[in-house]
Design an enzyme around this catalytic site. Structure first.
Site, short mmCIF file in Angstrom:
data_model
loop_
_atom_site.label_atom_id
_atom_site.label_comp_id
_atom_site.label_asym_id
_atom_site.label_seq_id
_atom_site.Cartn_x
_atom_site.Cartn_y
_atom_site.Cartn_z
N GLY A 89 0.82 -1.22 0.00
CA GLY A 89 0.00 0.00 0.00
C GLY A 89 0.85 1.27 0.00
O GLY A 89 0.38 2.33 0.42
N TRP A 92 -0.62 4.32 -1.78
CA TRP A 92 -1.75 4.87 -1.02
C TRP A 92 -1.22 5.77 0.10
O TRP A 92 -1.64 6.94 0.24
CB TRP A 92 -2.54 3.68 -0.46
CG TRP A 92 -3.83 3.96 0.21
CD1 TRP A 92 -4.57 5.12 0.16
CD2 TRP A 92 -4.57 3.03 1.02
NE1 TRP A 92 -5.71 4.97 0.89
CE2 TRP A 92 -5.73 3.69 1.42
CE3 TRP A 92 -4.36 1.72 1.43
CZ2 TRP A 92 -6.69 3.08 2.24
CZ3 TRP A 92 -5.31 1.10 2.23
CH2 TRP A 92 -6.45 1.77 2.63
N HIS A 137 11.49 0.46 -0.67
CA HIS A 137 11.32 -0.92 -0.19
C HIS A 137 12.62 -1.42 0.45
O HIS A 137 12.75 -2.62 0.70
CB HIS A 137 10.91 -1.85 -1.35
CG HIS A 137 9.64 -1.44 -2.04
ND1 HIS A 137 8.54 -0.97 -1.37
CD2 HIS A 137 9.30 -1.42 -3.36
CE1 HIS A 137 7.58 -0.69 -2.25
NE2 HIS A 137 8.02 -0.95 -3.45
N SER A 261 -9.51 7.12 -1.72
CA SER A 261 -10.18 5.82 -1.79
C SER A 261 -9.60 5.07 -2.99
O SER A 261 -9.03 5.70 -3.90
CB SER A 261 -11.68 6.01 -1.98
OG SER A 261 -11.92 6.49 -3.29
N PHE A 262 -9.75 3.78 -3.00
CA PHE A 262 -9.13 2.97 -4.06
C PHE A 262 -9.51 3.49 -5.46
O PHE A 262 -8.65 3.75 -6.29
CB PHE A 262 -9.53 1.50 -3.89
CG PHE A 262 -9.01 0.63 -4.98
CD1 PHE A 262 -7.67 0.24 -5.00
CD2 PHE A 262 -9.83 0.21 -6.02
CE1 PHE A 262 -7.17 -0.54 -6.03
CE2 PHE A 262 -9.34 -0.58 -7.05
CZ PHE A 262 -8.01 -0.96 -7.05
P1 A3P Z 1 -3.84 -5.31 -4.56
O1 A3P Z 1 -2.92 -5.83 -5.61
O2 A3P Z 1 -4.18 -6.34 -3.53
O3 A3P Z 1 -5.04 -4.66 -5.13
P2 A3P Z 1 2.06 -0.76 -3.38
O4 A3P Z 1 1.59 0.62 -3.55
O5 A3P Z 1 2.93 -0.95 -2.18
O6 A3P Z 1 2.64 -1.29 -4.63
O7 A3P Z 1 0.78 -1.64 -3.05
C1 A3P Z 1 -0.19 -1.92 -4.03
C2 A3P Z 1 -1.40 -2.53 -3.36
O8 A3P Z 1 -2.08 -1.50 -2.62
C3 A3P Z 1 -2.40 -3.06 -4.37
O9 A3P Z 1 -3.04 -4.17 -3.75
C4 A3P Z 1 -3.32 -1.87 -4.52
O10 A3P Z 1 -4.57 -2.14 -5.07
C5 A3P Z 1 -3.43 -1.42 -3.08
N1 A3P Z 1 -3.93 -0.03 -2.99
C6 A3P Z 1 -3.49 1.05 -3.64
N2 A3P Z 1 -4.25 2.12 -3.33
C7 A3P Z 1 -5.19 1.70 -2.49
C8 A3P Z 1 -6.29 2.34 -1.82
N3 A3P Z 1 -6.54 3.63 -2.00
N4 A3P Z 1 -7.06 1.60 -1.02
C9 A3P Z 1 -6.80 0.28 -0.83
N5 A3P Z 1 -5.80 -0.39 -1.44
C10 A3P Z 1 -5.00 0.32 -2.26
#
Ligand code: A3P
Length: 331
Positions: A89, A92, A137, A261-262
């Site tokens: 996440g 996010w 990371h 939000s997603f």
């Molecule tokens: P999923 O593949 O399970 O959907 P990172 O940013 O560390 O690469 O993480 C990506 C993950 O965070 C993805 O998971 C993505 O969909 C999820 N993500 C990104 N933005 C989000 C949000 N606003 N709410 C919930 N999940 C989110």
């Protein structure tokens, strides 16, 4: 452009722009081979940072010079670094933190990778406007050393490993680190055998490194969980704002939760693909689509069979002995 030794193991589709010189591999370099199914990946190892030797690797600077320059990078007291294993996440939290830093619920003008320690030369990172919200990371051993003698803040974000790994396969395939035809069942079995000490690839290794570091009691580190953010974003943003000392503003926190939000964040991300660290619109669009894949807690239940789940739980119990953190696997 430097040496051409770095072969691309996937020649079809998009050819990345080779932005950075890459010095020839010499006998002093440590090369490790990682097998996550399909064609094994050859990587240059620098500490616990791996630079895969596929052509994609050339969209990032040569780690033999880059890692030391990041370690020695200057930091200011008001800089923030978001630290998370891939797929936890990071995008996010980066957008939320950027909004809190600017005091406005407006999307950052650029993509998260524009401030990522792994991808961007130190001098460019230092020239980005404040508030500077870096992200990485890397494990603690890869962070700029000045993080620890300045007052800058670290956000350590975690997500349950089962959802991380489900999210990780399309990410690795999208970055051409695993053949696209590899199926989940093969991937997870190979993953459970992974031993390489890698901040990017090995969730167990990465997480243990962080817990050991946290035990040493360094200040200015705030721990968050993806599941808590999902459960109640306004509550978590309010707590984060307190740690960041940006002042109380409940209307702003609600706006930020909504803007991040997603669905809203995915839409916003698609509109800023021009600012992606890679200079190819189609590829950036694909990356955005697998970066914002589903955004749920518990999707792992659609992938882990009962047998794999038992094996994973046993492996977790063995590897994470002595770590009493409880991940949430459903809400
Ligand atoms: P999923 O593949 O399970 O959907 P990172 O940013 O560390 O690469 O993480 C990506 C993950 O965070 C993805 O998971 C993505 O969909 C999820 N993500 C990104 N933005 C989000 C949000 N606003 N709410 C919930 N999940 C989110």
């Amino acid at each position: 452009m430097g040496d051409k030794q770095v072969a691309c193991n996937t020649s079809s589709e998009w050819k990345p722009e080779l932005k950075y010189d890459f010095d020839p591999i010499s006998s002093d370099d440590e090369i490790v081979t990682v097998d996550l199914g399909g064609t094994p990946i050859q990587c240059l190892k620098n500490g616990d940072a791996l630079q895969p030797l596929v052509q994609m690797a050339r969209v990032v600077p040569d780690y033999r010079k880059h890692i030391p320059s990041i370690r020695n990078m200057e930091m200011d007291d008001d800089d923030v670094i978001i630290c998370a294993f891939a797929k936890s996440g990071t995008h996010w939290l980066w957008e939320i933190t950027s909004m809190l830093g600017s005091g406005k619920a407006d999307y950052h003008g650029k993509e998260k990778n524009s401030t990522m320690l792994e991808l961007i030369p130190a001098e460019v990172l230092r020239s980005t406007p404040k508030p500077r919200i870096y992200n990485t990371h890397f494990t603690p051993q890869g962070l700029p050393m000045h993080v620890f003698d300045r007052k800058c803040k670290i956000l350590f974000l975690q997500r349950n490993p089962k959802d991380v790994l489900v999210s990780y396969l399309p990410y690795l395939q999208g970055h051409k680190l695993i053949d696209s035809e590899i199926k989940w069942d093969e991937f997870i079995c190979k993953y459970m055998e992974l031993e390489v000490e890698s901040s990017l690839l090995n969730w167990f290794y990465y997480t243990i490194q962080w817990f050991e570091f946290l035990k040493e009691g360094h200040g200015n580190i705030y721990c968050l969980a993806y599941e808590d953010l999902k459960d109640d974003p306004v509550r978590e943003i309010t707590k984060l704002a307190k740690f960041l000392e940006v002042g109380e503003n409940s209307d702003l926190f609600k706006d930020i939760a909504e803007k991040c939000s997603f669905q809203n964040l995915k839409q916003a991300a698609l509109s800023k693909i021009d600012t992606f660290a890679i200079n190819n619109k189609e590829a950036a669009k694909k990356f955005t689509n697998f970066t914002y894949r589903k955004g749920e807690v518990g999707d792992w239940k659609n992938y882990f069979t009962v047998a794999v789940n038992e094996k994973f739980d046993a492996l977790y119990a063995k590897k994470m002995k002595g770590i009493d953190f409880k991940y949430r696997y459903s809400l």
